[in-house]
Design a protein around this motif. Structure first.
Motif, short mmCIF file in Angstrom:
data_model
loop_
_atom_site.label_atom_id
_atom_site.label_comp_id
_atom_site.label_asym_id
_atom_site.label_seq_id
_atom_site.Cartn_x
_atom_site.Cartn_y
_atom_site.Cartn_z
N VAL A 88 -68.32 -38.43 6.83
CA VAL A 88 -68.59 -37.12 6.22
C VAL A 88 -68.37 -37.16 4.70
O VAL A 88 -69.09 -36.50 3.96
CB VAL A 88 -67.76 -36.00 6.89
N ALA B 134 -64.24 -33.69 15.30
CA ALA B 134 -64.41 -35.01 15.92
C ALA B 134 -63.13 -35.46 16.61
O ALA B 134 -63.15 -35.96 17.74
CB ALA B 134 -64.83 -36.03 14.85
N GLU B 135 -61.99 -35.26 15.93
CA GLU B 135 -60.70 -35.63 16.52
C GLU B 135 -60.40 -34.81 17.78
O GLU B 135 -59.91 -35.35 18.78
CB GLU B 135 -59.58 -35.42 15.48
N VAL C 132 -53.28 -42.27 23.14
CA VAL C 132 -54.38 -41.34 22.77
C VAL C 132 -54.25 -40.94 21.30
O VAL C 132 -55.23 -40.95 20.55
CB VAL C 132 -54.37 -40.09 23.69
N ILE C 133 -53.01 -40.61 20.88
CA ILE C 133 -52.81 -40.20 19.48
C ILE C 133 -53.01 -41.41 18.55
O ILE C 133 -53.59 -41.28 17.47
CB ILE C 133 -51.40 -39.60 19.29
N MET D 149 -64.46 -41.56 10.70
CA MET D 149 -64.96 -40.17 10.67
C MET D 149 -64.89 -39.61 9.25
O MET D 149 -65.81 -38.94 8.78
CB MET D 149 -64.12 -39.35 11.65
N TYR D 150 -63.76 -39.90 8.57
CA TYR D 150 -63.63 -39.41 7.19
C TYR D 150 -64.67 -40.06 6.29
O TYR D 150 -65.32 -39.39 5.48
CB TYR D 150 -62.21 -39.69 6.67
N PHE E 99 -59.23 -43.41 14.55
CA PHE E 99 -60.57 -42.80 14.50
C PHE E 99 -60.76 -41.96 13.24
O PHE E 99 -61.90 -41.70 12.83
CB PHE E 99 -60.75 -41.93 15.76
N LEU E 100 -59.66 -41.53 12.59
CA LEU E 100 -59.74 -40.74 11.36
C LEU E 100 -60.53 -41.48 10.28
O LEU E 100 -61.30 -40.86 9.54
CB LEU E 100 -58.33 -40.47 10.82
N VAL F 231 -64.04 -33.67 10.35
CA VAL F 231 -63.04 -34.63 10.84
C VAL F 231 -62.22 -34.01 11.98
O VAL F 231 -61.99 -34.66 13.01
CB VAL F 231 -62.12 -35.08 9.68
N LEU G 44 -62.49 -36.07 20.64
CA LEU G 44 -62.00 -37.38 21.10
C LEU G 44 -60.75 -37.21 21.98
O LEU G 44 -60.68 -37.75 23.09
CB LEU G 44 -61.67 -38.26 19.89
N ILE G 45 -59.80 -36.43 21.51
CA ILE G 45 -58.53 -36.26 22.25
C ILE G 45 -58.78 -35.46 23.54
O ILE G 45 -58.33 -35.89 24.62
CB ILE G 45 -57.48 -35.55 21.35
N ALA H 28 -56.58 -41.73 18.09
CA ALA H 28 -57.09 -40.64 17.25
C ALA H 28 -56.78 -40.92 15.77
O ALA H 28 -57.59 -40.62 14.90
CB ALA H 28 -56.48 -39.31 17.68
#
Lengths: 125, 245
Positions: B189, A112-113, B174-175, B185-186, B181-182, A109, A116-117, B178
């Protein structure tokens, strides 16, 4: 929120304040809880590795995988402003990091973050 | 520690095992789960839900995939029935998980009904940790340990949902991206590492491919089609490969 007039409790011109909570309970909480209650009731009467439960698990896994693909490919809001190549690249590199570190969820995770950033700031920013 | 020691001493120790369960919040699985709920607060905000509604969703649905499917289905304009079916299908994995956990959790000295309300706390993280640690807890203390861990996880993640919902409105785009996007992605996996059989891996792959395909064919029911057809395809392939190996 977008137009919810087609849903129960939201038909009136101004939906009551409890309408979102009623929707959450009926369409979110109960369809989730019934499986836990069924599991308590059926425990001891069926094996968790039976054929039917293997199939059931496969359906749930495929459905959540479809949600993952949709969240990456067709996001809304801020994530949608990032290029699709960056979103796919970050997910792919994060997954590779996860696999090569012996299935470390946290590493996957975080990498990937970071991709991306960094990609957004350095390349597309 | 033997798993079925004489429980006369254990009966007074409900408080002790509840506190031991509470302490489980300081662990890697709990930390990872809280990080993933940071993403949920942002996701709920982007979809137009208030902080209170997002916290209610976390506290009472208490299964992150169901929560994301619920929010996604409402945002996609799905009908009432389609939302219910999609949430139910995303949560169906709780059935085999509960069936597997109950023989470990059950204490014959307690009335059977207590496991129905207690089952609210069954979700991936609490399940994985309980399956690992409960066999080392005396049978009389297992329900207390499970409730302690489950309640601390739920309360902390309701707080994380509230905080991240507030945070998502103040951070840079951007944050904010992000944070959202967590979640995928979480899930990616975590599902891969939770997979036990070939059918689970195959289902993950068929779902990833069929999700976007059905998004173009039938946007209202796309995840339902991808789940039912992808899962059945994965199960079928699993049976064929089993026969050949």
């Amino acid at each position: 929120m977008n137009d919810l007039a087609h849903l129960p409790f939201f038909g009136a011109a101004t939906a009551p304040v409890w309408a979102p909570y009623a929707l959450i309970v009926l369409a979110g909480v109960l369809p989730t809880a019934v499986w836990r209650w069924a599991g308590v009731a059926l425990a001891g009467r069926m094996s968790p590795d039976s054929e039917v439960l293997t199939w059931v698990r496969a359906v749930a896994t495929a459905l959540i995988a479809a949600v993952i693909a949709k969240l990456v490919l067709y996001p809304s809001g801020a994530l949608a402003d990032m290029p699709i190549t960056l979103r796919l690249g970050a997910a792919g590199i994060g997954f590779l990091a996860f696999v090569t570190t012996g299935k470390n969820v946290l590493v996957g995770v975080l990498i990937a973050e970071a991709v991306l950033i960094a990609g957004q700031v350095l390349v597309y920013g | 520690m033997p798993s079925d020691v004489d429980s006369t001493a254990d009966e007074q120790s409900n408080g002790y095992w509840f506190r031991r369960g509470l302490a489980g919040i300081i662990s890697a699985p709990a930390f990872i789960l809280m990080a993933s709920f940071v993403g949920f607060g942002g996701l709920a905000r982007e979809a137009g839900w208030s902080a209170g509604e997002a916290a209610f969703i976390t506290g009472f649905i208490w299964a992150l995939p169901s929560q994301v499917v619920f929010i996604g289905s409402v945002a996609a304009g799905a009908s009432f029935g389609a939302i219910i079916i999609a949430v139910a299908l995303s949560a169906v994995r709780l059935l085999p998980m509960t069936v597997a956990l109950m023989p470990i959790l059950r204490d014959p000295k307690r009335p059977g009904w207590v496991y129905y309300p207690a089952s609210h706390f069954i979700a991936i993280t609490a399940w994985v940790v309980s399956m690992m640690r409960l066999p080392d807890v005396p049978r009389g203390g297992r329900l207390a340990f499970f409730l302690g861990f489950g309640m601390s996880l739920t309360v902390c993640n309701v707080a994380v949902t509230l905080l991240s919902h507030q945070l998502a409105g103040t951070v840079s785009p951007v944050i904010a991206a992000a944070l959202v996007f967590l979640t995928p992605m979480y899930f990616l996996v975590a599902l891969w590492s939770a997979a036990r059989m070939r059918a689970d891996y195959l289902a993950l792959i068929t779902g990833l491919v069929l999700g976007p395909v059905f998004h173009h064919v039938d946007p209202e029911f796309d995840i339902l089609w991808a789940g039912i057809l992808g899962g059945t395809l994965a199960f079928g392939l699993h049976k064929i490969m089993e026969r050949w190996s």
